[in-house]
Write a protein that holds these residues in place. Structure first.
Motif, mmCIF file in Angstrom:
data_model
loop_
_atom_site.group_PDB
_atom_site.id
_atom_site.type_symbol
_atom_site.label_atom_id
_atom_site.label_comp_id
_atom_site.label_asym_id
_atom_site.label_seq_id
_atom_site.Cartn_x
_atom_site.Cartn_y
_atom_site.Cartn_z
ATOM 1 N N ILE A 168 0.849 -1.193 0.000
ATOM 2 C CA ILE A 168 0.000 0.000 0.000
ATOM 3 C C ILE A 168 0.884 1.242 0.000
ATOM 4 O O ILE A 168 0.671 2.188 -0.764
ATOM 5 N N THR A 169 1.913 1.230 0.847
ATOM 6 C CA THR A 169 2.865 2.339 0.881
ATOM 7 C C THR A 169 3.615 2.455 -0.441
ATOM 8 O O THR A 169 3.853 3.563 -0.939
ATOM 9 N N VAL A 170 3.992 1.319 -1.027
ATOM 10 C CA VAL A 170 4.696 1.328 -2.313
ATOM 11 C C VAL A 170 3.884 2.082 -3.365
ATOM 12 O O VAL A 170 4.391 2.988 -4.043
ATOM 13 N N LEU A 171 2.623 1.735 -3.515
ATOM 14 C CA LEU A 171 1.807 2.350 -4.564
ATOM 15 C C LEU A 171 1.563 3.826 -4.296
ATOM 16 O O LEU A 171 1.570 4.649 -5.221
ATOM 17 N N ARG A 172 1.349 4.168 -3.044
ATOM 18 C CA ARG A 172 1.154 5.586 -2.714
ATOM 19 C C ARG A 172 2.404 6.408 -3.027
ATOM 20 O O ARG A 172 2.313 7.535 -3.529
ATOM 21 N N MET A 173 3.576 5.860 -2.737
ATOM 22 C CA MET A 173 4.817 6.579 -2.996
ATOM 23 C C MET A 173 5.084 6.726 -4.495
ATOM 24 O O MET A 173 5.630 7.742 -4.942
ATOM 25 N N LEU A 174 4.681 5.732 -5.276
ATOM 26 C CA LEU A 174 4.830 5.840 -6.729
ATOM 27 C C LEU A 174 3.993 7.011 -7.264
ATOM 28 O O LEU A 174 4.473 7.825 -8.063
ATOM 29 N N VAL A 175 2.752 7.083 -6.828
ATOM 30 C CA VAL A 175 1.864 8.151 -7.291
ATOM 31 C C VAL A 175 2.377 9.520 -6.837
ATOM 32 O O VAL A 175 2.259 10.511 -7.570
ATOM 33 N N ALA A 176 3.005 9.562 -5.669
ATOM 34 C CA ALA A 176 3.535 10.822 -5.145
ATOM 35 C C ALA A 176 4.886 11.183 -5.760
ATOM 36 O O ALA A 176 5.498 12.176 -5.349
ATOM 37 N N ASP A 177 5.351 10.406 -6.723
ATOM 38 C CA ASP A 177 6.617 10.657 -7.418
ATOM 39 C C ASP A 177 7.817 10.589 -6.471
ATOM 40 O O ASP A 177 8.821 11.266 -6.662
ATOM 41 N N ARG A 178 7.700 9.736 -5.461
ATOM 42 C CA ARG A 178 8.836 9.520 -4.563
ATOM 43 C C ARG A 178 9.642 8.305 -5.000
ATOM 44 O O ARG A 178 10.654 7.955 -4.382
ATOM 45 N N ALA A 179 9.196 7.654 -6.048
ATOM 46 C CA ALA A 179 9.913 6.547 -6.684
ATOM 47 C C ALA A 179 9.290 6.364 -8.061
ATOM 48 O O ALA A 179 8.261 6.976 -8.382
ATOM 49 N N ASP A 180 9.945 5.510 -8.891
ATOM 50 C CA ASP A 180 9.507 5.390 -10.276
ATOM 51 C C ASP A 180 8.929 4.025 -10.648
ATOM 52 O O ASP A 180 8.152 3.935 -11.599
ATOM 53 N N PHE A 181 9.293 2.980 -9.931
ATOM 54 C CA PHE A 181 8.800 1.661 -10.330
ATOM 55 C C PHE A 181 8.806 0.706 -9.155
ATOM 56 O O PHE A 181 9.498 0.909 -8.150
ATOM 57 N N THR A 182 8.020 -0.327 -9.300
ATOM 58 C CA THR A 182 8.119 -1.503 -8.457
ATOM 59 C C THR A 182 7.871 -2.711 -9.343
ATOM 60 O O THR A 182 7.472 -2.582 -10.509
ATOM 61 N N VAL A 183 8.088 -3.891 -8.805
ATOM 62 C CA VAL A 183 7.837 -5.138 -9.520
ATOM 63 C C VAL A 183 6.874 -5.954 -8.661
ATOM 64 O O VAL A 183 7.093 -6.120 -7.461
ATOM 65 N N ILE A 184 5.800 -6.428 -9.283
ATOM 66 C CA ILE A 184 4.726 -7.049 -8.517
ATOM 67 C C ILE A 184 3.977 -8.026 -9.417
ATOM 68 O O ILE A 184 4.023 -7.919 -10.641
#
Length: 259
Positions: A168-184
């Motif tokens: 949940i934190t991962v996806l929120r941080m992606l939308v907030a432009d605090r990171a660029d990608f994850t793998v899921i």
């Protein structure tokens, strides 16, 4: 003499009964199988999910009692390594975990790249992802993307991939432009999209197939710290069709891991 024969037969029968009882005595102690504590859920969350009910019932038939303490997802990995957990489920196969437990394979889960919609830096394949040090990654602590990808990212330093407590934190941080990608896994990504707190988050992201990404082998780890007889019985629990079928349903994996 007949009395002696009867006594001998009685002693032999008693021995056979005792031997049979020992052979089917079940586990020598309660088997600890931590369950994932979802964000904002109480630590005393109920353990009556279908998966846990089934494990409890199958275990009882074999004489094994299970307990399901609720813990944060990142702790599961360390609990297996530190011999505080007898079972880790669900779990992705990982070399470090192989040293601590016996793996029971139940399903293969494809992985995809998740990025913000419209990001022009989408890599063409896995090698391009690894090579582009400007793409900041996010993953859940205790989670694995597979040995080769984990090692490639780790070699680039801690700043390349930041680790957080849950997806949940991962996806929120992606939308907030605090990171660029994850793998899921795409099934898990879709499952997270049904969570109320992510209703406005997930539509801003997209799950993309990426050439070269390996599948994750998913299943259960049974701790090598269990004695031989207990470990054999617990392995039998997680080899039954009743348990394996639940792990092969994508929504059950998504709901129970939420990572």
């Amino acid at each position: 003499m007949p009395d002696l024969l009867r006594l001998s037969a009685l002693l032999h029968l008693t021995g056979l009964i005792a031997f049979a009882g020992a052979a089917h005595a079940g586990c020598t102690r309660t088997i600890v199988m931590p369950m994932v504590q979802l964000p904002q859920a109480p630590a005393t969350a109920p353990d009556d999910s279908k998966l846990h009910r089934t494990v409890r019932e199958v275990g009882a038939a074999l004489g094994c009692e299970f307990s399901f303490p609720a813990v944060p997802r990142p702790r599961l990995h360390q609990m297996l390594l530190n011999r505080q957990a007898d079972v880790m489920l669900p779990a992705a196969r990982d070399p470090e975990r192989d040293a601590a437990g016996v793996f029971v394979s139940m399903a293969r889960m494809p992985l995809e790249l998740v990025m913000r919609k419209g990001d022009p830096r989408r890599p063409s394949d896995l090698n391009a992802l690894v090579a582009d040090a400007g793409l900041r990654g996010l993953m859940v602590r205790g989670q694995t993307w597979g040995g080769a990808l984990d090692r490639a990212m780790d070699e680039q330093g801690a700043t390349r991939v930041h680790r957080v407590s849950d997806n949940i934190t991962v996806l929120r941080m992606l939308v907030a432009d605090r990171a660029d990608f994850t793998v899921i896994s795409p099934d898990l990504f879709r499952g997270l999209g049904h969570r109320e707190e992510l209703r406005e988050v997930v539509p801003q992201l997209e799950s993309l197939p990426l050439s070269g990404l390996p599948d994750i082998e998913a299943g259960a780890y049974v701790s090598k710290s269990l004695n031989v007889s207990d470990r054999a019985l617990v392995l039998k629990v997680f080899s039954t069709d009743a348990v394996r079928k639940l792990m092969q349903v994508p929504t059950s994996v998504a709901a129970s891991s939420a990572r």
